[in-house]
Design an enzyme around this catalytic site. Sequence first.
Site, mmCIF file in Angstrom:
data_model
loop_
_atom_site.group_PDB
_atom_site.id
_atom_site.type_symbol
_atom_site.label_atom_id
_atom_site.label_comp_id
_atom_site.label_asym_id
_atom_site.label_seq_id
_atom_site.Cartn_x
_atom_site.Cartn_y
_atom_site.Cartn_z
ATOM 1 N N TYR A 1 2.181 1.720 3.828
ATOM 2 C CA TYR A 1 1.038 1.838 2.928
ATOM 3 C C TYR A 1 1.495 2.158 1.504
ATOM 4 O O TYR A 1 1.161 3.185 0.939
ATOM 5 C CB TYR A 1 0.076 2.912 3.435
ATOM 6 C CG TYR A 1 -0.328 2.687 4.866
ATOM 7 C CD1 TYR A 1 -1.100 1.590 5.227
ATOM 8 C CD2 TYR A 1 0.092 3.554 5.871
ATOM 9 C CE1 TYR A 1 -1.461 1.369 6.546
ATOM 10 C CE2 TYR A 1 -0.269 3.344 7.192
ATOM 11 C CZ TYR A 1 -1.048 2.248 7.520
ATOM 12 O OH TYR A 1 -1.390 2.030 8.830
ATOM 13 N N CYS A 2 2.251 1.253 0.937
ATOM 14 C CA CYS A 2 2.863 1.465 -0.373
ATOM 15 C C CYS A 2 2.607 0.225 -1.218
ATOM 16 O O CYS A 2 2.456 -0.883 -0.689
ATOM 17 C CB CYS A 2 4.369 1.681 -0.169
ATOM 18 S SG CYS A 2 5.340 1.797 -1.677
ATOM 19 N N GLY A 3 2.568 0.392 -2.508
ATOM 20 C CA GLY A 3 2.415 -0.753 -3.397
ATOM 21 C C GLY A 3 3.562 -1.751 -3.262
ATOM 22 O O GLY A 3 3.414 -2.925 -3.607
ATOM 23 N N THR B 1 4.978 -2.464 -0.295
ATOM 24 C CA THR B 1 4.980 -2.981 1.078
ATOM 25 C C THR B 1 5.051 -4.510 1.150
ATOM 26 O O THR B 1 5.728 -5.040 2.025
ATOM 27 C CB THR B 1 3.779 -2.426 1.871
ATOM 28 O OG1 THR B 1 3.871 -0.994 1.875
ATOM 29 C CG2 THR B 1 3.771 -2.912 3.304
#
Length: 180
Positions: A58-60, A62
Amino acid sequence: MKKFVLVIGILLFTANASASQCPDILKFMKRKLNSQETVNMCSEYKGKTLLIVNTASYCGFTPQFEGLEALYKDYKDKGLVVLGFPSHDFNQEDNDEGKTAELCELTYGVKFPMFEPIAVRGDDADPLYRMLAKKSGTTPKWNFYKYLVNSDGEIVDSYSSFTKPDDKKFLKVIEETLGN
């Protein structure tokens, strides 16, 4: 009896010699993501060029999974292996390994080896990441931090999360490291 002892001695010597020839960076056993299967990193990856990446669901960054998979697909026959290590160090990884595996496989089509979630920095850092930090002089600053390791087990360089897998300068270093 003498032949038996000689054979045992040769086997022990061979085992010790091959273990001592394994680069320190590969002297680890790691469990595959969402599995009980473990991998002996030395026997599996010795002589390969590695791109070791701490990942998060859940990361920018990803979406880099797509680029990492493309990189793996394009260069695996030339000796590159991408190794993914999910980490919750930056509070962006699911606590459920099954959900992480599902995201990797179904959403991004990841086929490169993914391993159990680990800590990648601080006092709880996994021994592999402690070694990467020691040998490179830097710890991951965020998710999708990358370490390029040559086929001799030496760190070539480390790359920030902002370095995309298809970055031309990054690809040039990978190709040089692979000897292409």
